[in-house]
Design a protein around this motif. Sequence first.
Motif, short mmCIF file in Angstrom:
data_model
loop_
_atom_site.label_atom_id
_atom_site.label_comp_id
_atom_site.label_asym_id
_atom_site.label_seq_id
_atom_site.Cartn_x
_atom_site.Cartn_y
_atom_site.Cartn_z
N CYS A 370 -25.95 62.81 34.60
CA CYS A 370 -26.23 63.12 36.00
C CYS A 370 -25.23 64.13 36.54
O CYS A 370 -24.02 64.01 36.29
N ALA A 371 -25.72 65.09 37.30
CA ALA A 371 -24.83 66.06 37.93
C ALA A 371 -24.01 65.39 39.02
O ALA A 371 -24.52 64.54 39.76
N PRO A 372 -22.71 65.75 39.17
CA PRO A 372 -21.87 65.14 40.20
C PRO A 372 -22.21 65.67 41.59
O PRO A 372 -22.92 66.68 41.74
N ASP A 373 -21.71 64.97 42.61
CA ASP A 373 -21.81 65.51 43.96
C ASP A 373 -20.61 66.41 44.24
O ASP A 373 -19.89 66.80 43.31
N GLU A 374 -20.36 66.72 45.49
CA GLU A 374 -19.33 67.71 45.81
C GLU A 374 -17.97 67.09 46.13
O GLU A 374 -17.00 67.81 46.37
N LEU A 375 -17.86 65.77 46.14
CA LEU A 375 -16.57 65.13 46.42
C LEU A 375 -15.67 65.21 45.19
O LEU A 375 -16.14 65.18 44.05
N THR A 376 -14.36 65.29 45.44
CA THR A 376 -13.41 65.44 44.33
C THR A 376 -12.37 64.33 44.29
O THR A 376 -11.48 64.35 43.44
N THR A 377 -12.48 63.35 45.18
CA THR A 377 -11.55 62.22 45.15
C THR A 377 -12.26 61.00 45.69
O THR A 377 -13.25 61.11 46.42
N LEU A 378 -11.76 59.83 45.31
CA LEU A 378 -12.33 58.56 45.78
C LEU A 378 -11.50 58.07 46.96
O LEU A 378 -10.30 57.84 46.82
N SER A 379 -12.13 57.92 48.09
CA SER A 379 -11.40 57.58 49.32
C SER A 379 -12.29 56.74 50.23
O SER A 379 -13.50 56.97 50.31
N GLU A 380 -11.67 55.79 50.92
CA GLU A 380 -12.41 54.97 51.86
C GLU A 380 -13.07 55.80 52.96
O GLU A 380 -14.17 55.49 53.43
N ARG A 381 -12.39 56.87 53.38
CA ARG A 381 -12.86 57.62 54.54
C ARG A 381 -13.92 58.68 54.20
O ARG A 381 -14.66 59.11 55.08
N THR A 382 -13.98 59.10 52.95
CA THR A 382 -14.91 60.18 52.60
C THR A 382 -16.06 59.74 51.71
O THR A 382 -17.03 60.48 51.56
N ALA A 383 -15.99 58.54 51.13
CA ALA A 383 -16.99 58.14 50.14
C ALA A 383 -18.40 58.11 50.73
O ALA A 383 -19.38 58.38 50.03
N GLY A 384 -18.51 57.79 52.02
CA GLY A 384 -19.83 57.74 52.65
C GLY A 384 -20.52 59.09 52.70
O GLY A 384 -21.74 59.16 52.93
N ASN A 385 -19.77 60.17 52.47
CA ASN A 385 -20.35 61.51 52.44
C ASN A 385 -20.86 61.90 51.05
O ASN A 385 -21.37 63.01 50.87
N GLY A 386 -20.69 61.01 50.09
CA GLY A 386 -21.10 61.30 48.73
C GLY A 386 -22.61 61.18 48.53
O GLY A 386 -23.37 60.88 49.46
N PHE A 387 -23.03 61.38 47.30
CA PHE A 387 -24.45 61.41 46.94
C PHE A 387 -25.19 60.15 47.37
O PHE A 387 -26.32 60.21 47.85
N PHE A 388 -24.54 58.99 47.22
CA PHE A 388 -25.23 57.72 47.45
C PHE A 388 -25.22 57.28 48.91
O PHE A 388 -26.00 56.38 49.27
N GLY A 389 -24.35 57.85 49.75
CA GLY A 389 -24.25 57.37 51.11
C GLY A 389 -23.75 55.94 51.12
O GLY A 389 -22.73 55.63 50.50
N ILE A 390 -24.45 55.04 51.80
CA ILE A 390 -24.07 53.63 51.85
C ILE A 390 -25.17 52.80 51.17
O ILE A 390 -26.33 52.86 51.57
N LEU A 391 -24.78 52.03 50.16
CA LEU A 391 -25.70 51.16 49.44
C LEU A 391 -25.47 49.70 49.80
O LEU A 391 -24.39 49.33 50.28
#
Length: 403
Positions: A370-391
């Motif tokens: 799978c191709a990655p999204d555009e985030l480059t770090t794992l963080s509580e404040r930014t993870a919601g902007n990733g490919f999955f949003g909120i699951l």
Amino acid sequence: MKYIIILADGMADEPIEQLGNKTPLEAAHKPNLDWLAAHSRIGLLSTVPQGYSPGSEVAHLALLGYDLDRVFEGRGSLEAASMGIDIEPGEMAMRCNIICIENDKIKNHSAGHISDEEARILIEFLNDNLADDNVKFFPGVSYRHLLKIKGGNKHVHCTPPHDVPGTPYKDVLVKADKPEAEDTAHLLNHLILRSQELLANHPVNIKRIAEGKDPANSIWPWSAGYKPAMKTLNEKFGIKNGAVISAVDLIRGIGVYCGLKPIIVEGATGLWNTNYESKVQAAIDALNNGCDFVFLHIEASDEAGHEGDFNLKKRTIEDLDSRVCAPILDAVKNMDEPVAIAVLPDHPTPCNIRTHSSSPVPFLIYNPNCAPDELTTLSERTAGNGFFGILKDDEFITEFLKK
């Protein structure tokens, strides 16, 4: 495709002023997690369904895709499975901590992280002096033990001791949620108060006090339930050969009910001094020797959060990065079959409150297909902007197990 979940218990947190208004996850030096993040898809996961407390038993079952309303029977019943203790019809099981009470207040939930050997002596002493045909204690690891009651009614309100450090213990004694549970609540409170009398002057505690350690001077039972009826991960998702690696009876017990083989690792403590290297090698060996799914549980960050020690928590995340993620990344490069990797906590354990919270947790899923999204770090404040949003519900495990 093979799969490994690296579960960093309690890793999520809140911004801390002394860390430059960063969380421990944000402040930690974590090049391997950053590499994973840059090559993964990221999101937030709600692991605590409405109406449930944010315990590890709830969060782990939820992230593995189980409907809590259908399967949840408390923490004790899950830990019993890990300990090889069967729960018969008509029996109730409970987690039973040994805790430290000071000036009639709960000082900590762990009796200063009492050793296995000391705790076993105290549990055997309680069986000799407090148990009967209907009540029995079973020794576990450190402060984590099991209480089984014949004829017990699970409809009691018990406060987890890690939720209430500094609280007068009498304010959080057991209460019945239903009239038919009054006798069980009365029995549990009797056991708590009688244990305090019995343990006060036990030689183990006299020695601990002389050494400047917290005495283990009370039991604290909580999370009551009966034997759960759960489908295995094979029945739910086709995981035919899986393993669980953890120092914690609760997690191994969940694994047993999920149909995973528990792998016991010498030196795995459930603390920040755990045997990271042997746990990781056990996970790698499992993937190389026929397992298609490994659940690798690391408890250290959760315990640091309960201690309220943000520097220690930051260090546990750096240990996770260098001593867990790095060797696993190195190993999967040479495996015959591609390996998907997920990294996430089960719940936050914020240092400022020293207990669990229900906030959604950040996660990443690395899948070489799978191709990655555009985030480059794992963080509580930014993870919601990733490919999955909120699951929520079974969405995380369903996404993870995609080919």
